[in-house]
Write a protein that holds these residues in place. Structure first.
Motif, PDB file in Angstrom:
ATOM      1  N   LYS A 170       0.859  -1.202   0.000  1.00  0.00           N
ATOM      2  CA  LYS A 170       0.000   0.000   0.000  1.00  0.00           C
ATOM      3  C   LYS A 170       0.888   1.243   0.000  1.00  0.00           C
ATOM      4  O   LYS A 170       1.810   1.366   0.800  1.00  0.00           O
ATOM      5  CB  LYS A 170      -0.872   0.031   1.267  1.00  0.00           C
ATOM      6  N   ILE A 171       0.585   2.144  -0.912  1.00  0.00           N
ATOM      7  CA  ILE A 171       1.309   3.418  -0.979  1.00  0.00           C
ATOM      8  C   ILE A 171       0.287   4.542  -0.819  1.00  0.00           C
ATOM      9  O   ILE A 171      -0.747   4.557  -1.508  1.00  0.00           O
ATOM     10  CB  ILE A 171       2.052   3.577  -2.332  1.00  0.00           C
ATOM     11  N   VAL A 172       0.569   5.479   0.098  1.00  0.00           N
ATOM     12  CA  VAL A 172      -0.360   6.584   0.327  1.00  0.00           C
ATOM     13  C   VAL A 172       0.064   7.809  -0.480  1.00  0.00           C
ATOM     14  O   VAL A 172       1.261   8.109  -0.597  1.00  0.00           O
ATOM     15  CB  VAL A 172      -0.469   6.918   1.843  1.00  0.00           C
ATOM     16  N   PHE A 173      -0.938   8.471  -1.040  1.00  0.00           N
ATOM     17  CA  PHE A 173      -0.744   9.697  -1.832  1.00  0.00           C
ATOM     18  C   PHE A 173      -1.522  10.828  -1.138  1.00  0.00           C
ATOM     19  O   PHE A 173      -2.743  10.914  -1.301  1.00  0.00           O
ATOM     20  CB  PHE A 173      -1.288   9.502  -3.257  1.00  0.00           C
ATOM     21  N   PRO A 174      -0.827  11.696  -0.387  1.00  0.00           N
ATOM     22  CA  PRO A 174      -1.562  12.753   0.318  1.00  0.00           C
ATOM     23  C   PRO A 174      -2.254  13.749  -0.612  1.00  0.00           C
ATOM     24  O   PRO A 174      -3.194  14.415  -0.200  1.00  0.00           O
ATOM     25  CB  PRO A 174      -0.476  13.448   1.153  1.00  0.00           C
ATOM     26  N   GLU A 175      -1.801  13.860  -1.855  1.00  0.00           N
ATOM     27  CA  GLU A 175      -2.386  14.845  -2.773  1.00  0.00           C
ATOM     28  C   GLU A 175      -3.437  14.170  -3.657  1.00  0.00           C
ATOM     29  O   GLU A 175      -3.375  14.184  -4.883  1.00  0.00           O
ATOM     30  CB  GLU A 175      -1.260  15.490  -3.602  1.00  0.00           C
ATOM     31  N   GLY A 176      -4.439  13.587  -2.971  1.00  0.00           N
ATOM     32  CA  GLY A 176      -5.420  12.732  -3.648  1.00  0.00           C
ATOM     33  C   GLY A 176      -6.375  13.465  -4.558  1.00  0.00           C
ATOM     34  O   GLY A 176      -7.101  12.829  -5.324  1.00  0.00           O
ATOM     35  N   VAL A 177      -6.422  14.797  -4.502  1.00  0.00           N
ATOM     36  CA  VAL A 177      -7.352  15.514  -5.383  1.00  0.00           C
ATOM     37  C   VAL A 177      -6.660  16.000  -6.662  1.00  0.00           C
ATOM     38  O   VAL A 177      -7.276  16.670  -7.490  1.00  0.00           O
ATOM     39  CB  VAL A 177      -8.014  16.728  -4.668  1.00  0.00           C
ATOM     40  N   GLU A 178      -5.406  15.651  -6.820  1.00  0.00           N
ATOM     41  CA  GLU A 178      -4.636  16.130  -7.985  1.00  0.00           C
ATOM     42  C   GLU A 178      -4.801  15.131  -9.147  1.00  0.00           C
ATOM     43  O   GLU A 178      -4.535  13.931  -8.994  1.00  0.00           O
ATOM     44  CB  GLU A 178      -3.173  16.267  -7.547  1.00  0.00           C
ATOM     45  N   GLY A 185       2.721   1.687  10.111  1.00  0.00           N
ATOM     46  CA  GLY A 185       2.673   0.425   9.363  1.00  0.00           C
ATOM     47  C   GLY A 185       1.337   0.163   8.683  1.00  0.00           C
ATOM     48  O   GLY A 185       1.072  -0.951   8.227  1.00  0.00           O
ATOM     49  N   GLU A 186       0.482   1.200   8.590  1.00  0.00           N
ATOM     50  CA  GLU A 186      -0.803   1.029   7.892  1.00  0.00           C
ATOM     51  C   GLU A 186      -0.583   0.938   6.380  1.00  0.00           C
ATOM     52  O   GLU A 186      -1.377   0.363   5.658  1.00  0.00           O
ATOM     53  CB  GLU A 186      -1.736   2.216   8.175  1.00  0.00           C
ATOM     54  N   VAL A 187       0.476   1.594   5.912  1.00  0.00           N
ATOM     55  CA  VAL A 187       0.856   1.527   4.498  1.00  0.00           C
ATOM     56  C   VAL A 187       2.377   1.367   4.464  1.00  0.00           C
ATOM     57  O   VAL A 187       3.055   1.597   5.470  1.00  0.00           O
ATOM     58  CB  VAL A 187       0.460   2.817   3.722  1.00  0.00           C
ATOM     59  N   GLU A 188       2.891   0.962   3.304  1.00  0.00           N
ATOM     60  CA  GLU A 188       4.338   0.686   3.220  1.00  0.00           C
ATOM     61  C   GLU A 188       5.163   1.912   2.813  1.00  0.00           C
ATOM     62  O   GLU A 188       6.367   1.952   3.048  1.00  0.00           O
ATOM     63  CB  GLU A 188       4.601  -0.451   2.230  1.00  0.00           C
ATOM     64  N   GLY A 189       4.543   2.896   2.167  1.00  0.00           N
ATOM     65  CA  GLY A 189       5.323   4.045   1.724  1.00  0.00           C
ATOM     66  C   GLY A 189       4.423   5.202   1.316  1.00  0.00           C
ATOM     67  O   GLY A 189       3.194   5.061   1.262  1.00  0.00           O
ATOM     68  N   MET A 190       5.042   6.338   1.047  1.00  0.00           N
ATOM     69  CA  MET A 190       4.281   7.545   0.687  1.00  0.00           C
ATOM     70  C   MET A 190       4.914   8.234  -0.522  1.00  0.00           C
ATOM     71  O   MET A 190       6.143   8.267  -0.646  1.00  0.00           O
ATOM     72  CB  MET A 190       4.276   8.503   1.880  1.00  0.00           C
ATOM     73  N   LYS A 210      11.750   4.119   6.526  1.00  0.00           N
ATOM     74  CA  LYS A 210      10.703   3.629   5.628  1.00  0.00           C
ATOM     75  C   LYS A 210      10.620   4.588   4.445  1.00  0.00           C
ATOM     76  O   LYS A 210      10.927   5.766   4.599  1.00  0.00           O
ATOM     77  CB  LYS A 210       9.357   3.560   6.350  1.00  0.00           C
ATOM     78  N   PRO A 211      10.159   4.113   3.281  1.00  0.00           N
ATOM     79  CA  PRO A 211      10.259   4.978   2.092  1.00  0.00           C
ATOM     80  C   PRO A 211       9.192   6.066   1.974  1.00  0.00           C
ATOM     81  O   PRO A 211       7.999   5.813   2.091  1.00  0.00           O
ATOM     82  CB  PRO A 211      10.134   3.984   0.934  1.00  0.00           C
TER      83      PRO A 211
END
Ligand SMILES: CC(C)(COP(=O)(O)OP(=O)(O)OC[C@H]1O[C@@H](n2cnc3c(N)ncnc32)[C@H](O)[C@@H]1OP(=O)(O)O)[C@@H](O)C(=O)NCCC(=O)NCCS
Ligand SMILES: CC(=O)OP(=O)(O)O
Length: 327
Positions: free
Chosen positions: A17-25, A117-122, A300-301
């Motif tokens: 799982k990779i999180v993207f904080p700029e989800g509205v872009e 640890g909810e996601v592996e990277g951002m 962590k990445p």
């Protein structure tokens, strides 16, 4: 094999799982939809959920099978856990009240998801500055034992035969000391190996082996010595000019006998002005694809996109970030 085909093979089926904080872009949404459709990883988009859906629909994307999280409506109990973990991690540098406010920010919230640890990277930074993007990682994720500074590397590749190099530090340390520059060189050699580049590390300068005298040159020469001592297993040489590092005939003339001159694959810039300018010149004038900045040496990445990135850059940096999480 193409680097990305090989990386996809490593991460496929691992539900990273990779999180993207700029989800509205839109560039982020487009890349996330492709990453999910190609079954490469599980993207998590942050932002107001209705807005993400509206932007997606307006750009012809379906986000129906992506995880969407709004930090402002995150379940109370989960948010309280996050606040407590942040206060603990910041050890007296943030109160609970400050944490409540800070963690509504997407970059802090996303970084905490990585830390917990909810996601592996951002992957972030397509609309935020580098400072806004990486500061949470510096404060929360922190560097690996033995690494005092994180730095930002780019994979630079071009052409059908995939001419491929690593450039660093192009993103973080404004004026590193000799010791810090040496660490950057060693970290860069390790990053190169992770991405199938055989590291031959050039410590760049405007001087080759004493051809010019100045404190700036002395710094690079000293950093070279320190790096060679820190990591004798790697081939590291300097100080070298770019032409002496890259062009075999110039390398043979200016630095005869150097194991790096004329065949460098990892280019370590002496400070950030030259590093950031240098990678953008290679990208825009030299038509190299610039993938990064890849933050090196973090626990962590977390990756910081250039604001000039396109959807393909986001797609590739997410794959790189996922591959780093397997290290
Ligand atoms: C990266 C950058 C934002 C950090 O600056 P900053 O947040 O003002 O740094 P501070 O000195 O206040 O340190 C903040 C925290 O990060 C840590 N930190 C700072 N730089 C670090 C580094 N290179 N590696 C690891 N940790 C670092 C500090 O130790 C501190 O941790 P703490 O709060 O737990 O004590 C700054 O170096 C910078 O602006 N670099 C250039 C970025 C840029 O514009 N690049 C060009 C485009 S890519
Ligand atoms: C890496 C980099 O230069 O980022 P930006 O273009 O967003 O400043």
């Amino acid at each position: 094999m193409d680097l990305f085909e090989s990386l996809k093979g490593k991460i496929n089926g691992k539900n990273i799982k990779i999180v993207f904080p700029e989800g509205v872009e839109p560039r982020i949404i487009g890349a996330a939809v492709r990453l999910k459709a190609d079954q490469i990883l599980d993207p998590v988009l942050l932002g107001p959920i209705d807005r993400i859906k509206d932007v997606a629909a307006n750009n012809g994307f379906n986000v129906g099978n992506l995880t969407l999280i709004d930090p402002n409506t995150y379940p109370e109990a989960d948010f309280a856990t996050m606040v407590a973990a942040f206060v603990e991690r910041r050890k007296g540098k943030a109160t609970e009240e400050q944490a409540q406010a800070i963690l509504r920010d997407g970059n802090y919230f996303g970084t905490m998801l990585v830390y917990l640890g909810e996601v592996e990277g951002m992957v972030s930074g397509i609309v935020h500055s580098t400072g806004e993007t990486v500061r949470p990682a510096l404060q929360i994720i922190k560097t690996k034992p033995g690494v005092s500074r994180t730095s930002g590397a780019f994979i630079m590749q071009r052409g059908r035969d995939q001419e491929r190099y690593l450039f660093s530090d192009c993103a973080i340390n404004i004026d590193p000391s000799a010791q810090e520059l040496a660490e950057i060189a060693v970290q860069s050699a390790k990053t190169a190996e992770l991405f199938d580049i055989d590291p031959k590390v050039s410590m760049l300068s405007f001087s080759t082996k004493g051809s010019a005298k100045s404190p700036q040159v002395d710094k690079v020469a000293e950093a070279t010595k320190i790096a060679q001592e820190l990591a004798p297993e790697y081939v590291i040489d300097g100080e070298l000019q770019f032409d002496a590092s890259y062009v075999p005939s110039v390398g043979a003339q200016k630095a005869p006998g150097s194991p790096v001159a004329g065949q460098a694959t990892v280019y370590v810039f002496p400070e950030l002005q030259s590093g950031n300018i240098g990678y953008k010149i290679a990208q825009r004038l030299g038509h190299f694809e610039a993938i990064g900045p890849i933050l090196q040496g973090l626990n962590k990445p977390v990756s910081d996109l250039s604001r000039g990135a396109n959807e393909e850059d986001v797609y590739k940096l997410a794959i790189i970030t996922a591959a780093q999480s397997l290290q």
